[in-house]
Design an enzyme around this catalytic site. Structure first.
Site, PDB file in Angstrom:
ATOM      1  CB  THR A 118      -3.714   5.568   7.722  1.00 38.68           C
ATOM      2  OG1 THR A 118      -3.804   4.442   6.863  1.00 38.68           O
ATOM      3  CG2 THR A 118      -3.891   5.121   9.155  1.00 38.68           C
ATOM      4  N   GLY A 119      -6.572   5.501   6.158  1.00 38.96           N
ATOM      5  CA  GLY A 119      -7.931   4.997   6.008  1.00 38.96           C
ATOM      6  C   GLY A 119      -8.502   5.484   4.700  1.00 38.96           C
ATOM      7  CG  HIS A 120     -12.570   5.334   2.116  1.00 37.93           C
ATOM      8  ND1 HIS A 120     -12.567   4.183   1.354  1.00 37.93           N
ATOM      9  CD2 HIS A 120     -13.202   6.266   1.387  1.00 37.93           C
ATOM     10  CE1 HIS A 120     -13.190   4.429   0.216  1.00 37.93           C
ATOM     11  NE2 HIS A 120     -13.586   5.681   0.221  1.00 37.93           N
ATOM     12  N   GLY A 121      -9.489   7.655   2.085  1.00 34.68           N
ATOM     13  CA  GLY A 121      -9.122   9.052   1.837  1.00 34.68           C
ATOM     14  C   GLY A 121     -10.291   9.983   1.607  1.00 34.68           C
ATOM     15  CB  THR A 169      -0.494   6.268   0.501  1.00 32.80           C
ATOM     16  OG1 THR A 169      -1.397   5.172   0.372  1.00 32.80           O
ATOM     17  CG2 THR A 169      -1.084   7.458  -0.237  1.00 32.80           C
ATOM     18  CB  SER A 173      -0.900  -0.004   1.243  1.00 40.82           C
ATOM     19  OG  SER A 173      -0.098  -0.259   2.382  1.00 40.82           O
ATOM     20  CB  THR A 218      -1.246   6.263   4.390  1.00 42.17           C
ATOM     21  OG1 THR A 218      -2.163   6.423   3.322  1.00 42.17           O
ATOM     22  CG2 THR A 218      -0.187   7.344   4.353  1.00 42.17           C
ATOM     23  NE  ARG A 263      -8.738   7.668  -3.769  1.00 38.15           N
ATOM     24  CZ  ARG A 263      -8.031   7.442  -2.665  1.00 38.15           C
ATOM     25  NH1 ARG A 263      -6.753   7.203  -2.737  1.00 38.15           N
ATOM     26  NH2 ARG A 263      -8.620   7.439  -1.500  1.00 38.15           N
ATOM     27  CB  VAL A 264      -5.304  12.543  -5.772  1.00 30.55           C
ATOM     28  CG1 VAL A 264      -4.402  13.011  -4.632  1.00 30.55           C
ATOM     29  CG2 VAL A 264      -4.505  12.459  -7.074  1.00 30.55           C
ATOM     30  N   GLY A 265      -6.084  10.646  -3.068  1.00 31.20           N
ATOM     31  CA  GLY A 265      -6.741  10.626  -1.758  1.00 31.20           C
ATOM     32  C   GLY A 265      -6.317  11.791  -0.877  1.00 31.20           C
ATOM     33  CG  ASP A 266      -6.118  10.884   3.226  1.00 28.45           C
ATOM     34  OD1 ASP A 266      -6.224   9.896   2.479  1.00 28.45           O
ATOM     35  OD2 ASP A 266      -5.543  10.836   4.327  1.00 28.45           O
TER      36      ASP A 266
HETATM   37  N1  ASP Z   1      -5.687   7.436   3.013  1.00 27.77           N
HETATM   38  C1  ASP Z   1      -5.071   6.789   1.905  1.00 27.77           C
HETATM   39  C2  ASP Z   1      -5.832   7.079   0.660  1.00 27.77           C
HETATM   40  O1  ASP Z   1      -7.054   7.046   0.701  1.00 27.77           O
HETATM   41  C3  ASP Z   1      -4.948   5.349   2.077  1.00 27.77           C
HETATM   42  C4  ASP Z   1      -4.856   4.834   3.499  1.00 27.77           C
HETATM   43  O2  ASP Z   1      -4.253   5.416   4.329  1.00 27.77           O
HETATM   44  O3  ASP Z   1      -5.413   3.802   3.863  1.00 27.77           O
HETATM   45  O4  ASP Z   1      -5.232   7.276  -0.376  1.00 27.77           O
END
Ligand code: ASP
Length: 227
Positions: free
Chosen positions: A209-212, A176, A47, A158, A186-189
């Site tokens: 970390t998690g769902h961006g 990440t 990841s 991340t 797509r770009v996350g947080d």
């Molecule tokens: N937050 C990151 C993203 O959504 C991934 C993660 O940390 O799980 O890109």
């Protein structure tokens, strides 16, 4: 003594190695960059960096950020040709008057600073993607959760590291490959300052970390530090 905190169990050996090898004279920025670089180079971490799972079309793209203060941060997103996006983010912070570079031109910026270009898609990740592709359409909508099982979709973990060095300076870094099988582009947080990372020397630091998409919706890291 330095203090370091980092996300996920894969960080534990990294923190130990960095504490042993860099020692107490290292700056907070060097500590967090080195932690992220080690995760980026580790093919078994699927990841972050090399070995990260690709997007729905099989392209591995990387995001990263570093931060010292609201006036000193750098980030890159959608990196396709360099194994160490965290070091490109640091170059953005230290060598430009900007905070975020994106896509192929961010890769070109890294080239111009002498960073080595490389293929990012490791064989195990390519095999996982080929298997995923057999069962899914790249164009299908990706929901955060499988509504049937309640399980989080795909994988996304991340590395986010925060440190305080012996001078009391704080720094943060995160890196990440984003969400597995994401919609291309797509770009996350993580590379968005205040979302996946925030450092305010007067108040504190946070990394996410998690769902961006969920993290970005409430500017999580900034919000945590402010609260
Ligand atoms: N937050 C990151 C993203 O959504 C991934 C993660 O940390 O799980 O890109």
């Amino acid at each position: 003594m330095n203090m370091m905190l980092s996300t996920w169990s894969f960080s534990e050996p990294i923190l130990n190695a960095v504490a042993t090898n860099l020692g107490d004279s290292a700056s907070a920025l060097d500590l967090v960059e080195t932690c992220a670089r080690m995760a980026e180079a580790d093919e078994s971490i699927d990841s972050v960096g090399y070995g990260g799972y690709p997007d729905a079309e099989g392209r591995c793209t990387l995001d990263a950020a570093v931060m010292l203060s609201p006036n000193q941060s750098g980030a890159v997103c959608a990196i396709e040709r360099h194994k160490h996006p965290v070091s490109i983010a640091r170059l953005v912070m230290e060598q430009t008057s900007h905070t975020l570079l994106a896509g192929p031109l961010a890769d070109a910026f890294a080239d111009a600073h002498g960073l080595e270009s490389s293929d990012l898609l490791a064989r195990p990740s390519k095999e996982k993607w080929l298997k995923w592709k057999e069962e899914h359409q790249p164009t299908e909508t990706l929901a955060p959760y499988d509504t049937g099982t309640g399980k989080l979709f795909g994988n996304h973990d991340t590395i986010g590291t925060l440190a305080i060095d012996t001078h009391g300076t704080m720094a943060g870094a995160c890196s990440t490959s984003g969400m597995a099988w994401k919609v291309p582009g797509r770009v996350g947080d993580s590379p968005i300052i205040g979302h996946g990372l925030y450092v305010d020397p007067k108040r504190g630091a946070a990394t996410a970390t998690g769902h961006g998409e969920l993290i970005s919706g409430i500017c999580s890291s900034f919000l945590v530090v402010e609260l």
